[in-house]
Structures are given as C-alpha cells and as structure tokens.
Design an enzyme around this catalytic site. Structure first.
Site, PDB file in Angstrom:
ATOM      1  N   GLU A 176     -36.827 -11.688-142.787  1.00  0.00           N
ATOM      2  CA  GLU A 176     -35.387 -11.658-143.124  1.00  0.00           C
ATOM      3  C   GLU A 176     -34.587 -11.466-141.847  1.00  0.00           C
ATOM      4  OE1 GLU A 176     -33.516  -8.785-142.593  1.00  0.00           O
ATOM      5  OE2 GLU A 176     -35.240  -7.698-141.795  1.00  0.00           O
ATOM      6  N   LYS A 238     -39.214 -13.267-136.184  1.00  0.00           N
ATOM      7  CA  LYS A 238     -38.307 -12.145-136.388  1.00  0.00           C
ATOM      8  C   LYS A 238     -38.162 -11.295-135.133  1.00  0.00           C
ATOM      9  CE  LYS A 238     -35.709  -9.075-138.031  1.00  0.00           C
ATOM     10  NZ  LYS A 238     -35.623  -8.283-139.211  1.00  0.00           N
ATOM     11  N   CYS A 294     -33.013  -1.441-136.330  1.00  0.00           N
ATOM     12  CA  CYS A 294     -33.819  -2.623-136.007  1.00  0.00           C
ATOM     13  C   CYS A 294     -33.988  -2.865-134.508  1.00  0.00           C
ATOM     14  CB  CYS A 294     -33.215  -3.861-136.652  1.00  0.00           C
ATOM     15  SG  CYS A 294     -33.272  -3.777-138.446  1.00  0.00           S
TER      16      CYS A 294
HETATM   17  C1  UDX Z   1     -29.930  -6.836-136.375  1.00  0.00           C
HETATM   18  C2  UDX Z   1     -30.015  -8.372-136.305  1.00  0.00           C
HETATM   19  O1  UDX Z   1     -28.732  -8.895-135.952  1.00  0.00           O
HETATM   20  C3  UDX Z   1     -30.459  -8.934-137.634  1.00  0.00           C
HETATM   21  O2  UDX Z   1     -30.606 -10.340-137.569  1.00  0.00           O
HETATM   22  C4  UDX Z   1     -31.799  -8.300-138.016  1.00  0.00           C
HETATM   23  O3  UDX Z   1     -32.233  -8.759-139.269  1.00  0.00           O
HETATM   24  C5  UDX Z   1     -31.691  -6.796-138.012  1.00  0.00           C
HETATM   25  O4  UDX Z   1     -31.192  -6.330-136.749  1.00  0.00           O
HETATM   26  P1  UDX Z   1     -28.178  -5.088-137.370  1.00  0.00           P
HETATM   27  O5  UDX Z   1     -29.117  -4.009-136.958  1.00  0.00           O
HETATM   28  O6  UDX Z   1     -27.529  -5.010-138.717  1.00  0.00           O
HETATM   29  O7  UDX Z   1     -28.921  -6.518-137.317  1.00  0.00           O
HETATM   30  O8  UDX Z   1     -27.014  -5.097-136.303  1.00  0.00           O
HETATM   31  P2  UDX Z   1     -26.365  -6.129-135.279  1.00  0.00           P
HETATM   32  O9  UDX Z   1     -25.134  -6.685-135.842  1.00  0.00           O
HETATM   33  O10 UDX Z   1     -27.352  -7.062-134.727  1.00  0.00           O
HETATM   34  O11 UDX Z   1     -25.917  -5.097-134.146  1.00  0.00           O
HETATM   35  C6  UDX Z   1     -26.905  -4.292-133.483  1.00  0.00           C
HETATM   36  C7  UDX Z   1     -26.259  -3.398-132.458  1.00  0.00           C
HETATM   37  O12 UDX Z   1     -25.813  -4.158-131.361  1.00  0.00           O
HETATM   38  C8  UDX Z   1     -25.035  -2.611-132.957  1.00  0.00           C
HETATM   39  O13 UDX Z   1     -25.137  -1.289-132.480  1.00  0.00           O
HETATM   40  C9  UDX Z   1     -23.871  -3.335-132.328  1.00  0.00           C
HETATM   41  O14 UDX Z   1     -22.766  -2.484-132.106  1.00  0.00           O
HETATM   42  C10 UDX Z   1     -24.489  -3.806-131.018  1.00  0.00           C
HETATM   43  N1  UDX Z   1     -23.829  -4.984-130.441  1.00  0.00           N
HETATM   44  C11 UDX Z   1     -23.830  -6.164-131.128  1.00  0.00           C
HETATM   45  C12 UDX Z   1     -23.250  -4.905-129.187  1.00  0.00           C
HETATM   46  O15 UDX Z   1     -23.262  -3.842-128.549  1.00  0.00           O
HETATM   47  N2  UDX Z   1     -22.668  -6.018-128.651  1.00  0.00           N
HETATM   48  C13 UDX Z   1     -22.641  -7.205-129.290  1.00  0.00           C
HETATM   49  O16 UDX Z   1     -22.107  -8.162-128.741  1.00  0.00           O
HETATM   50  C14 UDX Z   1     -23.239  -7.285-130.574  1.00  0.00           C
END
Ligand code: UDX
Length: 476
Positions: A176, A238, A294
């Site tokens: 996923e 993944k 994650c």
């Molecule tokens: C992530 C993956 O995006 C997703 O595809 C996977 O299934 C699970 O892990 P998620 O953990 O929900 O999803 O968060 P994501 O939106 O990826 O953000 C992760 C972290 O990166 C957050 O702390 C966010 O603030 C940070 N981030 C994201 C940044 O610091 N800069 C960015 O440009 C994008």
C-alpha cells in the site's frame, strides 16, 4: 442497493469464483490500525463484504460502535455508513475471520525492532499463525504491511506449516502507498496497484478483490496502472518508494543547510529546480524533516535487510539521509539559541526562564499521529535545555500528552502564544499558516518566530513587526 463509489454499470462476470461461493470475494483485513481500518472501511465503501480483525478488544469495540480510533478526514462518515449498510463488521475472533474470508489482507504493524534497525515481524507472524489453522477452504493471503524482502516466501512456509493440508492456500503481495491525511483517496483512487503473485489464480483473485477500484476508475474515466510481478519485487517497491521520498526530503534539507551558509533561499531554490519535470516540485519542502510511522523506520529496516543480503554498501547513502534528517531537527534549537541570545555551552544553550510556544505536535498536518514526530523531538530538546514550553496542536494533543506528559498543553493557539518569548511553528496546520500575525503580536512577550516548516508568509509577519527565521532562508 446504490453506494457512491460502486459501478453504475452492470457487473461483468467475475474472473474467478470466490471459494466461499459469494458473488464477490469476502475480504478480511488483519490488523485494524491506521492501514487496516482505512482499507477495511474503504473496501466496504467499494461494495465488498468486509471483516476487520484485531486482537485489541477496545479498538474493535470502538470501530464496531462507529468511531475511528485515529484522525483521518472523511473516514468516520464512511465507517458509520458501511456498518449501517451491513457490509462492514469487526471482530477479535480469527476463527470467524477464517470462516468468512476469501482474501485475507495482512495489515498489522511492522515496527522497528527494539534491539536494532530491522523490522519486527512478530505481528505478521502471529496474524498468520492465528488465522491459517482455522481455514477450511482455499483462500488467498495478501501482504500489505511494509516488510523486509523475503517475507512473502517466509509466510508461505508458515502457511504450509500451520494450515490444514490440501486446502491450496496461496500467498500474494500487494503493498500500500497511503499517506495519512489523504488516505481515502489513496485507497479508493490508487495511482498504481502492484501485484506480487505466483499463480494465475492468485492474480485473478486479487484482481477480483480490486474490481471495485477498477470500476470506480472506469466510471471516472481514469486508469489504474497494474504491475504484475514476483514477490521480492513487490516487497521492494514499497521500501524503495519510501527510501526515494525520504531521500528527496533530505536532499532539499541538505540544500537548506547550504542556503543558510550562503545566504540563499531554499524555498526559491526548490521552486526553481522543481520546474524541471525530471525533478518535480513535490516532496521538496525544506524544514525540520520527515517523521511518522513509516519513512524513518522504513529506511532503517531497508538498510538492515540489505546488509543481511550482502548489499549493505548499496544503501549506505540512506544512513546519510537519516543523519541529514536528524540534523534538520537540531536546527530549531540552534536558531532559538541565536534568536534568544542564549549561546551554546558544553551542554547546549540554557533556555531557563524563557517561555517557548510550540505550535504543532503531529508529524504532519491533518493527522493526529505523533509517531517519531519532529515537532515532539524538538519540543523535548527545547524543554531539556530549560525552556518552559506551552504546546498546542489542533488534533494531536491526546497522543502528544501520552508521549510527553510533562509539558504544558494550551487549549488554543492564542493560549499557547500568550506571554511567549519565542514561537516555534513545527507542523504546518492551516490554522497556523493563516494565523493573523498582528493579533498574535499583541499576545506574545517578544515577536520572534521560528518557521520550522517554511510555511508562513514571511512578508506578512515581518510587516507585523515579527522577526521570522525559517530553515534555509535568510532571516526576515
Ligand atoms: C509516507 C509515504 O508518503 C506513503 O506513500 C507511505 O505509504 C507511508 O509513508 P506518510 O507517513 O503519511 O506517508 O507521510 P508523508 O506525507 O510521506 O510525509 C512524511 C514526512 O515527511 C512528514 O513528517 C512530512 O512533514 C515530511 N515532509 C514531506 C517534508 O518534510 N517535506 C516534504 O516535502 C514532504
């Protein structure tokens, strides 16, 4: 019966008949944490009969009563609607799951091991061992959790050891990619489906189990790309995707460090390189870095697994990605020491007697998740250096209180900043991004703000008399 996401068209005959004899395969989701609960609810919405399974009795009771145990926009309504429609149920009884399901999705957590960087597969193992002895007919077990490569083969072995012989139980892998805060869309309208399968039957059954997703796409004139592949590739997709995303964030945070040293602006830099379609402008927001359940653990588990496979060298750069990420968190304390004129001693800066308002606790906005949250790590560090903290988050307060019980939690943004010597914006909630700097200026003791997510309109805040410090941006 009509429901919003189901196909309005006549359903073509299914490619394979579900072993239960039902018209559509009945689905179970083993583990009703963030992943499993979201999938269970969304697949019920797509028209499937669904059973969510968990060993956590209070969580199951809550779900059965129509309450989602975490914050995800839109999910509560779908949960209640599908329970009412009779398509969605929850249980702690694996025997019931075995009796009910044709396709069993493994959605349990795979946290970092307490004794190292690798993933703990204890929950995966117990979900399989709890299910398969009760199976009485053919079924498909599909892995969704993020796991080390090789796990699907290992599950096959567990199945052959613990399932009754001759049922022909098969295993498949379909990772996923859902993002918290955006999860409904990611499940209902995935940008791709990866099917790691070994047989035509497993392929057909998995396609049938996703027919609702294809029907919805068809109705909306979209396509869902499908990649059919082997187990190892499906598992690696993944972790490779998450490693790439983490690398992109750490890349821009490394650029932020250089921008700070050179007096350049990383937000302009990111925008400028992002116009190149080969680079793209997503995941280039510099700041205090990535957290959550994650990315941090997945890049560590990926390195540990590569090491075991003899390919550790290939992923050495992920260690650097992790280090850059940790350094990004440390920048807020450094900037605070400069702004507050509390220089670094051997034990870091001394913030005693100062009141710091922390805005944001969750690892990202539109979530109540504080797992490995950069905001909380920084809060902990500011408090350790003697600051008196008041913290506010629109959704994450309860979870934050469990992690950091000794902080002062303010009931509102205004309460948090009242009397503050410094304001730190650590999660880019809209409530903070669009707060009125003039009104907040009347409440604070000093108009100093650290924008840990580079999300504030600097010109607006500066015009209201604030000193604004972002990460990788010249001070304003
Ligand atoms: C992530 C993956 O995006 C997703 O595809 C996977 O299934 C699970 O892990 P998620 O953990 O929900 O999803 O968060 P994501 O939106 O990826 O953000 C992760 C972290 O990166 C957050 O702390 C966010 O603030 C940070 N981030 C994201 C940044 O610091 N800069 C960015 O440009 C994008």
């Amino acid at each position: 019966m009509t429901y919003p996401y189901a196909s309005a068209q006549a359903q073509p005959a299914l490619a394979v008949t579900p072993p239960s004899g039902a018209a559509r395969p009945r689905l179970t989701f083993l583990g009703t944490g963030y992943l499993g609960a979201t999938y269970a609810i969304c697949f019920a919405e797509l028209g499937y009969e669904v059973l969510g399974v968990d060993v956590d009795e209070p969580k199951i009771s809550k779900l059965q009563a129509g309450a989602v145990p975490f914050h995800e926009p839109g999910l509560d309504e779908l949960l209640r609607r599908n329970i009412a429609a009779g398509r969605l149920r929850f249980t702690t009884d694996y025997r019931e799951a075995a009796e009910f399901g044709d396709v069993h999705f493994i959605c349990v957590g795979t946290p970092q091991r307490a004794d190292g960087m690798g993933a703990d597969l204890g929950y995966v193992e117990s979900s399989v061992i709890s299910l398969v002895p009760h199976l009485t007919r053919k079924a498909l077990i599909v892995g969704k959790s993020t796991v080390p490569v090789g796990t699907a083969e290992w599950i096959e072995q567990l199945v052959s050891k613990h399932a009754p012989a001759d049922l022909g139980i098969e295993v498949a892998w379909s990772p996923e990619f859902l993002q918290e805060g955006h999860a409904l869309e990611d499940v209902l309208r995935p940008n791709r489906l990866i099917l790691g399968v070994k047989s035509q039957w497993a392929h057909d059954m998995l396609m049938t189990a996703h027919k609702g997703v294809f029907d919805l796409a068809h109705n909306e004139d979209r396509e869902v790309p499908v990649v059919v592949t082997d187990f190892a590739t499906a598992e690696l997709v993944k972790v490779a995707a998450n490693a790439f995303l983490a690398t992109k964030i750490s890349f821009i945070n490394a650029m932020a460090e250089v921008c700070d040293a050179a007096g350049a602006d990383v937000t302009q830099l990111a925008k400028s390189i992002g116009y190149d379609a080969r680079i793209g402008n997503k995941f280039l927001r510099a700041g205090i870095g990535f957290g959550g359940g994650c990315l941090p653990k997945d890049i560590r588990a990926f390195q540990a697994r590569a090491q075991e496979l003899g390919a550790g060298e290939a992923l050495r750069f992920l260690h650097e990605v992790d280090l850059i990420n940790q350094r990004s968190r440390g920048r807020v304390v450094q900037i605070a020491s400069e702004l507050l004129a509390r220089p670094y001693g051997p034990a870091g800066p001394d913030f005693s007697g100062l009141h710091i308002a922390v805005l944001g606790a969750t690892f990202k906005p539109n979530s109540d998740d504080v797992r490995d949250s950069p905001a909380l790590a920084i809060t902990r560090s500011l408090a350790r250096h003697g600051a008196q903290i008041s913290i506010f988050d629109p959704q994450g307060m309860e979870n934050a209180k469990r992690e950091l019980p000794d902080m002062t939690y303010a009931p509102s943004l205004n309460d948090a900043v009242t009397g503050a010597d410094l304001v730190c914006v650590l999660t880019e909630w809209e409530e903070f991004r669009y707060a009125d700097p003039n009104a907040l200026g009347d409440l604070v003791a000093a108009k100093l703000v650290i924008d840990g997510r580079n999300c504030l309109d600097q010109a607006l805040w500066t015009a209201a008399g604030w000193t604004v410090r972002g990460l990788g941006r010249p001070s304003a």
